[in-house]
Motif scaffolding. Structure first.
Motif, PDB file in Angstrom:
ATOM      1  N   UNK A 119       0.823  -1.196   0.095  1.00  0.00           N
ATOM      2  CA  UNK A 119      -0.087  -0.135  -0.064  1.00  0.00           C
ATOM      3  C   UNK A 119       0.898   1.152  -0.002  1.00  0.00           C
ATOM      4  N   UNK A 120       0.764   2.015  -0.849  1.00  0.00           N
ATOM      5  CA  UNK A 120       1.353   3.327  -0.891  1.00  0.00           C
ATOM      6  C   UNK A 120       0.223   4.474  -1.113  1.00  0.00           C
ATOM      7  N   UNK A 121       0.446   5.583  -0.628  1.00  0.00           N
ATOM      8  CA  UNK A 121      -0.565   6.829  -0.515  1.00  0.00           C
ATOM      9  C   UNK A 121       0.304   8.055  -0.656  1.00  0.00           C
ATOM     10  N   UNK A 122      -0.128   8.499  -1.733  1.00  0.00           N
ATOM     11  CA  UNK A 122       0.717   9.842  -2.380  1.00  0.00           C
ATOM     12  C   UNK A 122      -0.387  10.960  -1.991  1.00  0.00           C
ATOM     13  N   UNK A 123       0.050  12.115  -1.303  1.00  0.00           N
ATOM     14  CA  UNK A 123      -0.736  13.484  -1.227  1.00  0.00           C
ATOM     15  C   UNK A 123       0.084  14.411  -2.058  1.00  0.00           C
ATOM     16  N   UNK A 124      -0.776  15.076  -3.097  1.00  0.00           N
ATOM     17  CA  UNK A 124      -0.150  15.958  -3.921  1.00  0.00           C
ATOM     18  C   UNK A 124       0.301  15.210  -5.311  1.00  0.00           C
ATOM     19  N   UNK A 125       0.538  16.203  -6.325  1.00  0.00           N
ATOM     20  CA  UNK A 125       1.027  16.002  -7.608  1.00  0.00           C
ATOM     21  C   UNK A 125       2.321  16.732  -7.889  1.00  0.00           C
ATOM     22  N   UNK A 126       3.119  15.986  -8.764  1.00  0.00           N
ATOM     23  CA  UNK A 126       4.254  16.368  -9.493  1.00  0.00           C
ATOM     24  C   UNK A 126       5.336  16.616  -8.295  1.00  0.00           C
ATOM     25  N   UNK A 127       6.060  17.681  -8.427  1.00  0.00           N
ATOM     26  CA  UNK A 127       7.233  17.804  -7.516  1.00  0.00           C
ATOM     27  C   UNK A 127       6.651  17.792  -6.222  1.00  0.00           C
ATOM     28  N   UNK A 177       3.885  13.931  -1.992  1.00  0.00           N
ATOM     29  CA  UNK A 177       4.594  13.380  -0.594  1.00  0.00           C
ATOM     30  C   UNK A 177       3.950  11.999  -0.608  1.00  0.00           C
ATOM     31  N   UNK A 178       4.792  11.107  -0.471  1.00  0.00           N
ATOM     32  CA  UNK A 178       4.156   9.730  -0.085  1.00  0.00           C
ATOM     33  C   UNK A 178       4.126   9.551   1.588  1.00  0.00           C
ATOM     34  N   UNK A 179       2.801   9.409   1.864  1.00  0.00           N
ATOM     35  CA  UNK A 179       2.651   9.233   3.366  1.00  0.00           C
ATOM     36  C   UNK A 179       3.027   7.785   3.729  1.00  0.00           C
ATOM     37  N   UNK A 180       2.485   7.088   2.841  1.00  0.00           N
ATOM     38  CA  UNK A 180       2.595   5.327   3.021  1.00  0.00           C
ATOM     39  C   UNK A 180       3.589   5.068   1.719  1.00  0.00           C
ATOM     40  N   UNK A 181       4.514   4.134   2.105  1.00  0.00           N
ATOM     41  CA  UNK A 181       5.499   3.887   0.931  1.00  0.00           C
ATOM     42  C   UNK A 181       5.321   2.191   0.916  1.00  0.00           C
ATOM     43  N   UNK A 182       4.742   1.636   0.207  1.00  0.00           N
ATOM     44  CA  UNK A 182       4.697   0.017  -0.101  1.00  0.00           C
ATOM     45  C   UNK A 182       4.611  -0.702   1.172  1.00  0.00           C
ATOM     46  N   UNK A 183       3.620  -0.437   1.874  1.00  0.00           N
ATOM     47  CA  UNK A 183       3.357  -1.019   3.286  1.00  0.00           C
ATOM     48  C   UNK A 183       2.664  -2.459   3.126  1.00  0.00           C
TER      49      UNK A 183
END
Length: 250
Positions: free
Chosen positions: A19-27, A30-36
């Motif tokens: 599970x990955x959760x990304x907030x925002x787009x482009x530069x 921010x990944x709040x979760x990274x492959x959990x």
């Protein structure tokens, strides 16, 4: 599956798979979760800890179906939530998931009894009176059911919130800093109560907390840092948890 797996071969009440959760787009993304990836066994008490900004709240929101992952899967009792539409998720959260928050989230104009059965009324179904009575007795609210939240102490209000969460016989209860608004003694009483629901009823419980003493009530403590699970401890003591949090930069 990669990641921290359950220590015993019990059906997972909740499973996160990459599970990955990304907030925002482009530069600015921010990944709040990274492959959990993790399994939360049925009938267990799991505490989730980590420094501020580690992804604890996002973990809870994704695991509980309050937020959808950017990628990966969340399974509740083996059912993949990713294909479930919003209306279905709302029903699932109401019927299969219980929530206990720091702020109690009670309706001020309703009595304790009415607050406890409110999810049943909203779902237009009858509450199991015998089960609700057992829950009320277990959480220590007998004799307080006709009081409104403003007439109850903080600890009693949290007991109402716990009873409301348990009344629907959920697959899992998610607790977000459940003792954060309580004094130390009352907080310990609430944690002992949550522990008892796991031991007596095999209730699955997942609790986000910053407090090592609270986490020590759990069967297992997961440690998050920078959106990843970096460690797990089974039935650790308060000192062990505090030491691990120190090394995480908490």
């Amino acid at each position: 599956m990669h990641g921290i797996e359950s220590p015993v071969a019990v059906q997972a009440a909740v499973q996160l798979d990459e599970v990955t959760k990304r907030h925002g787009r482009g530069k600015a993304a921010v990944d709040a979760l990274r492959g959990v990836s993790v399994e939360l066994p049925s009938g267990s008490f799991t505490a989730v800890m980590g420094p501020s900004g580690s992804g604890k709240s996002t973990f809870l929101h994704c695991a509980a179906g309050l937020d959808r992952p950017t990628s990966g899967r969340v399974l509740l009792e083996g059912a993949d939530l990713s294909g479930v539409r919003e209306a279905g998720l709302t029903r699932l959260r109401r019927d299969r998931i219980g929530f206990v928050f720091q702020s109690f989230n009670l309706v001020p104009s309703l009595t304790a009894r009415q607050n406890i059965v409110l999810p049943h009324r909203l779902a237009r179904r009858r509450a199991d009176k015998a089960w609700v009575a057992e829950v009320v007795e277990r959480v220590g609210l007998t004799g307080r059911l006709d009081h409104r939240p403003g007439e109850l102490s903080g600890g009693q209000q949290q007991r109402v919130a716990i009873a409301r969460a348990l009344a629907a016989k959920p697959a899992v209860v998610f607790a977000d800093e459940p003792t954060g608004a309580l004094d130390l003694s009352t907080g310990r009483d609430i944690l002992a109560l949550l522990r008892a629901t796991v031991d007596a009823w095999r209730q699955t419980l997942v609790m986000v907390t910053h407090d090592p003493a609270a986490a020590a009530f759990a069967d297992r403590v997961l440690f998050l840092a920078d959106g990843r699970i970096v460690d797990a401890m089974d039935r650790p003591g308060v000192a062990d948890i505090a030491d691990r949090m120190t090394t995480l930069g908490a």
